[in-house]
Motif scaffolding. Sequence first.
Motif, PDB file in Angstrom:
ATOM      1  N   ALA A 262      -0.194   5.618   5.102  1.00 11.53           N
ATOM      2  CA  ALA A 262       0.540   4.832   6.098  1.00 11.53           C
ATOM      3  C   ALA A 262       1.787   4.182   5.490  1.00 11.53           C
ATOM      4  O   ALA A 262       2.861   4.203   6.109  1.00 11.53           O
ATOM      5  CB  ALA A 262      -0.378   3.753   6.689  1.00 11.53           C
TER       6      ALA A 262
ATOM      7  N   THR B 207      -5.534  -6.706   1.736  1.00  6.24           N
ATOM      8  CA  THR B 207      -5.242  -8.084   1.309  1.00  6.24           C
ATOM      9  C   THR B 207      -4.360  -8.779   2.338  1.00  6.24           C
ATOM     10  O   THR B 207      -4.550  -9.962   2.644  1.00  6.24           O
ATOM     11  CB  THR B 207      -4.533  -8.063  -0.064  1.00  6.24           C
ATOM     12  OG1 THR B 207      -5.412  -7.473  -1.017  1.00  6.24           O
ATOM     13  CG2 THR B 207      -4.147  -9.455  -0.522  1.00  6.24           C
TER      14      THR B 207
ATOM     15  N   GLY C  86      -2.236   1.834   9.650  1.00  2.91           N
ATOM     16  CA  GLY C  86      -3.227   2.697   9.004  1.00  2.91           C
ATOM     17  C   GLY C  86      -4.602   2.059   8.983  1.00  2.91           C
ATOM     18  O   GLY C  86      -4.978   1.285   9.878  1.00  2.91           O
TER      19      GLY C  86
ATOM     20  N   ASN D 116       1.155  -4.152  -8.765  1.00  3.00           N
ATOM     21  CA  ASN D 116       1.295  -5.532  -8.296  1.00  3.00           C
ATOM     22  C   ASN D 116       0.644  -5.668  -6.917  1.00  3.00           C
ATOM     23  O   ASN D 116       0.346  -4.663  -6.264  1.00  3.00           O
ATOM     24  CB  ASN D 116       2.775  -5.928  -8.235  1.00  3.00           C
ATOM     25  CG  ASN D 116       2.969  -7.431  -8.436  1.00  3.00           C
ATOM     26  OD1 ASN D 116       2.013  -8.214  -8.389  1.00  3.00           O
ATOM     27  ND2 ASN D 116       4.208  -7.840  -8.657  1.00  3.00           N
ATOM     28  N   SER D 117       0.403  -6.877  -6.508  1.00  2.00           N
ATOM     29  CA  SER D 117      -0.243  -7.116  -5.215  1.00  2.00           C
ATOM     30  C   SER D 117       0.251  -8.435  -4.636  1.00  2.00           C
ATOM     31  O   SER D 117       0.562  -9.373  -5.381  1.00  2.00           O
ATOM     32  CB  SER D 117      -1.762  -7.186  -5.421  1.00  2.00           C
ATOM     33  OG  SER D 117      -2.388  -7.699  -4.270  1.00  2.00           O
TER      34      SER D 117
ATOM     35  N   GLY E  35       0.814  -1.224   0.000  1.00  2.00           N
ATOM     36  CA  GLY E  35       0.000   0.000   0.000  1.00  2.00           C
ATOM     37  C   GLY E  35       0.840   1.264   0.000  1.00  2.00           C
ATOM     38  O   GLY E  35       1.696   1.456   0.860  1.00  2.00           O
TER      39      GLY E  35
ATOM     40  N   GLY F 155      -5.118  -0.409   3.394  1.00  2.00           N
ATOM     41  CA  GLY F 155      -6.460   0.154   3.535  1.00  2.00           C
ATOM     42  C   GLY F 155      -7.498  -0.767   4.145  1.00  2.00           C
ATOM     43  O   GLY F 155      -7.226  -1.898   4.563  1.00  2.00           O
TER      44      GLY F 155
ATOM     45  N   GLY G 251     -10.289  16.622   0.855  1.00  2.00           N
ATOM     46  CA  GLY G 251      -9.356  17.090   1.870  1.00  2.00           C
ATOM     47  C   GLY G 251      -9.285  16.125   3.038  1.00  2.00           C
ATOM     48  O   GLY G 251     -10.300  15.564   3.446  1.00  2.00           O
ATOM     49  N   VAL G 252      -8.088  15.903   3.560  1.00  2.00           N
ATOM     50  CA  VAL G 252      -7.917  15.130   4.790  1.00  2.00           C
ATOM     51  C   VAL G 252      -7.155  16.019   5.781  1.00  2.00           C
ATOM     52  O   VAL G 252      -6.467  16.955   5.370  1.00  2.00           O
ATOM     53  CB  VAL G 252      -7.160  13.796   4.556  1.00  2.00           C
ATOM     54  CG1 VAL G 252      -7.975  12.857   3.680  1.00  2.00           C
ATOM     55  CG2 VAL G 252      -5.783  14.032   3.946  1.00  2.00           C
TER      56      VAL G 252
ATOM     57  N   GLY H 170      -9.518  11.655  -3.966  1.00  2.00           N
ATOM     58  CA  GLY H 170      -9.871  11.983  -2.593  1.00  2.00           C
ATOM     59  C   GLY H 170     -10.078  13.460  -2.361  1.00  2.00           C
ATOM     60  O   GLY H 170      -9.644  14.293  -3.144  1.00  2.00           O
TER      61      GLY H 170
ATOM     62  N   SER I 233      -0.244   4.727   0.042  1.00  2.00           N
ATOM     63  CA  SER I 233      -1.123   5.886   0.186  1.00  2.00           C
ATOM     64  C   SER I 233      -0.531   6.798   1.259  1.00  2.00           C
ATOM     65  O   SER I 233       0.351   7.617   0.980  1.00  2.00           O
ATOM     66  CB  SER I 233      -2.537   5.422   0.531  1.00  2.00           C
ATOM     67  OG  SER I 233      -3.408   6.503   0.748  1.00  2.00           O
TER      68      SER I 233
ATOM     69  N   ALA J 110      -5.946  10.157   8.020  1.00  2.00           N
ATOM     70  CA  ALA J 110      -4.569  10.519   7.638  1.00  2.00           C
ATOM     71  C   ALA J 110      -3.720  10.729   8.885  1.00  2.00           C
ATOM     72  O   ALA J 110      -2.578  10.263   8.971  1.00  2.00           O
ATOM     73  CB  ALA J 110      -4.587  11.776   6.771  1.00  2.00           C
TER      74      ALA J 110
ATOM     75  N   ALA K 109      -0.371  -2.029   4.754  1.00  2.00           N
ATOM     76  CA  ALA K 109      -0.850  -0.643   4.855  1.00  2.00           C
ATOM     77  C   ALA K 109      -1.772  -0.429   3.660  1.00  2.00           C
ATOM     78  O   ALA K 109      -1.737   0.604   3.003  1.00  2.00           O
ATOM     79  CB  ALA K 109       0.330   0.327   4.837  1.00  2.00           C
TER      80      ALA K 109
ATOM     81  N   PHE L  14     -16.727   9.735  -3.535  1.00  2.00           N
ATOM     82  CA  PHE L  14     -16.010  10.957  -3.900  1.00  2.00           C
ATOM     83  C   PHE L  14     -15.808  10.934  -5.401  1.00  2.00           C
ATOM     84  O   PHE L  14     -15.564   9.870  -5.976  1.00  2.00           O
ATOM     85  CB  PHE L  14     -14.601  11.011  -3.299  1.00  2.00           C
ATOM     86  CG  PHE L  14     -14.545  10.922  -1.807  1.00  2.00           C
ATOM     87  CD1 PHE L  14     -15.242  11.813  -1.023  1.00  2.00           C
ATOM     88  CD2 PHE L  14     -13.756   9.963  -1.191  1.00  2.00           C
ATOM     89  CE1 PHE L  14     -15.162  11.743   0.361  1.00  2.00           C
ATOM     90  CE2 PHE L  14     -13.674   9.884   0.185  1.00  2.00           C
ATOM     91  CZ  PHE L  14     -14.379  10.774   0.965  1.00  2.00           C
TER      92      PHE L  14
ATOM     93  N   SER M  29      -2.862   7.457  10.493  1.00  2.00           N
ATOM     94  CA  SER M  29      -1.909   6.699   9.676  1.00  2.00           C
ATOM     95  C   SER M  29      -0.497   7.248   9.811  1.00  2.00           C
ATOM     96  O   SER M  29       0.466   6.489   9.917  1.00  2.00           O
ATOM     97  CB  SER M  29      -2.317   6.750   8.206  1.00  2.00           C
ATOM     98  OG  SER M  29      -3.519   6.076   8.049  1.00  2.00           O
TER      99      SER M  29
END
Length: 398
Positions: A13, A160, A287, A124-125, A9, A156, A43-44, A41, A11, A301, A154, A182, A304
């Motif tokens: 975190a 996974t 996160g 990739n994952s 991940g 989300g 605002g955070v 996204g 993003s 945010a 991290a 959003f 995280s």
Amino acid sequence: MNRRILISGASIAGPTLAFWLARYGFTPTVVERAPRLREGGNGVDVRGQAVEVAERMGIMPQIRAAAADVTGLSFVDAANRSLARIDMRAIQRRAASAEVEIMRGDLAAILHEATRDVEYVFGNSIRAIEQDEDGVTVGFEHGPTRRFDLVVGADGTHSTVRRLTFGPESQFVKHLGYYFAFAEADPALGERRWVTLYNLPGRAASIYRSGTHAGAKANFIFRSRPIPYDHRDVEQQKRLLSEAFADLPWLVPDLLAGALADPDFYFDALSQVRMASWSSGRVALAGDAAHCASPAAGAGATLSLVGAYRLAGELSSAAGDHRIAFRRYEQGYRKTVGRSQSNLFIGMIAPKSRRGIWARNTMARLPLLGAMAGVERRLQPRIQPLPDYGSATGSFRA
Ligand SMILES: Cc1cc2nc3c(=O)[nH]c(=O)nc-3n(C[C@H](O)[C@H](O)[C@H](O)COP(=O)(O)OP(=O)(O)OC[C@H]3O[C@@H](n4cnc5c(N)ncnc54)[C@H](O)[C@@H]3O)c2cc1C
């Protein structure tokens, strides 16, 4: 020991963790499912201890420079006439808050830029995780199996890593009774520097228009029992949103049309992740994967940034011993997370009834700056001081 750490991940975190791990002499690798950094996204908030973390990372000037510059919330009727406003900036000034609101994509980009030296693998994952005494063998959707000392998810709310290590997400993801989306919006529809929001009972549609960005974002929230849907089937999610907002007045038809055409459309259940433990053997979570509080807490945010900082710091302090570090990370951070998870403002954004909407608007018109500043101070996760793990570069701190 435990030098090579795979993070799933890229993003908020993930890159924060990678930054601090690299700073302490570990070798992080970040794998991200999306083909490139995700920009979407609204605002955070970077608030409280997250400001301290960002200052220690040296990225606070970039965060301030990219601040979204939004004054507050403006509640309107179907004819777009103002009913009430909440000036969030004035409340923050009264609370002496160092908080900064920034577009999530801008924050992710700043964190990515600060970790240029880290190995990132996009597109990739992780597909399989197998732990043994000495390390973790990780299989990927593409490419060969690789060996790491530790793995951190991290990735989300729908992590996974969590599914492969702890089991199906239905055990950990708690539905809060709403769905949200959003998407991009036509900036001409909204007032500059304000979030303009229209309500019907259990539903809210809004336009988020910052003072520093040319574009604008639409935000939709609707109340519903759990709906079975595939969280990777975007067309199905767009249909669900269309059904929930069909035939609504105000600017909803225009906002919907924009959302349905947006390739970065983002839809999810408003939910929280609650787990008895954030680690299992050599695998840990950070996160939202570990403790999503939901966008209705306004703390994703911040939690995280602080959590990733703490996880890396504990690994450094324990000279890489994951058994000690994972335990201390969790013991030190659970209370803060729990407090954020219990501070939800969904009742303000999408009241369930006409009476609730009326009460919210009436409250917003009252001179309650002092009381609101008190609420703002409570939102700062400051239960304990932020630990200082030193800033050793290139070596483990025993
Ligand atoms: C596109 C996007 C838009 C968002 N917009 C908002 C918003 O407007 N307001 C708000 O409050 N919160 C928003 N969020 C959530 C917010 O970013 C988080 O609540 C918070 O910042 C925690 O961040 P995180 O890094 O833990 O998780 P997330 O931000 O959810 O990031 C998880 C990352 O992991 C990646 N990922 C997922 N599965 C895999 C996998 N199998 N392998 C590799 N990578 C994987 C995702 O693509 C994503 O980049 C958004 C998240 C995303 C991804």
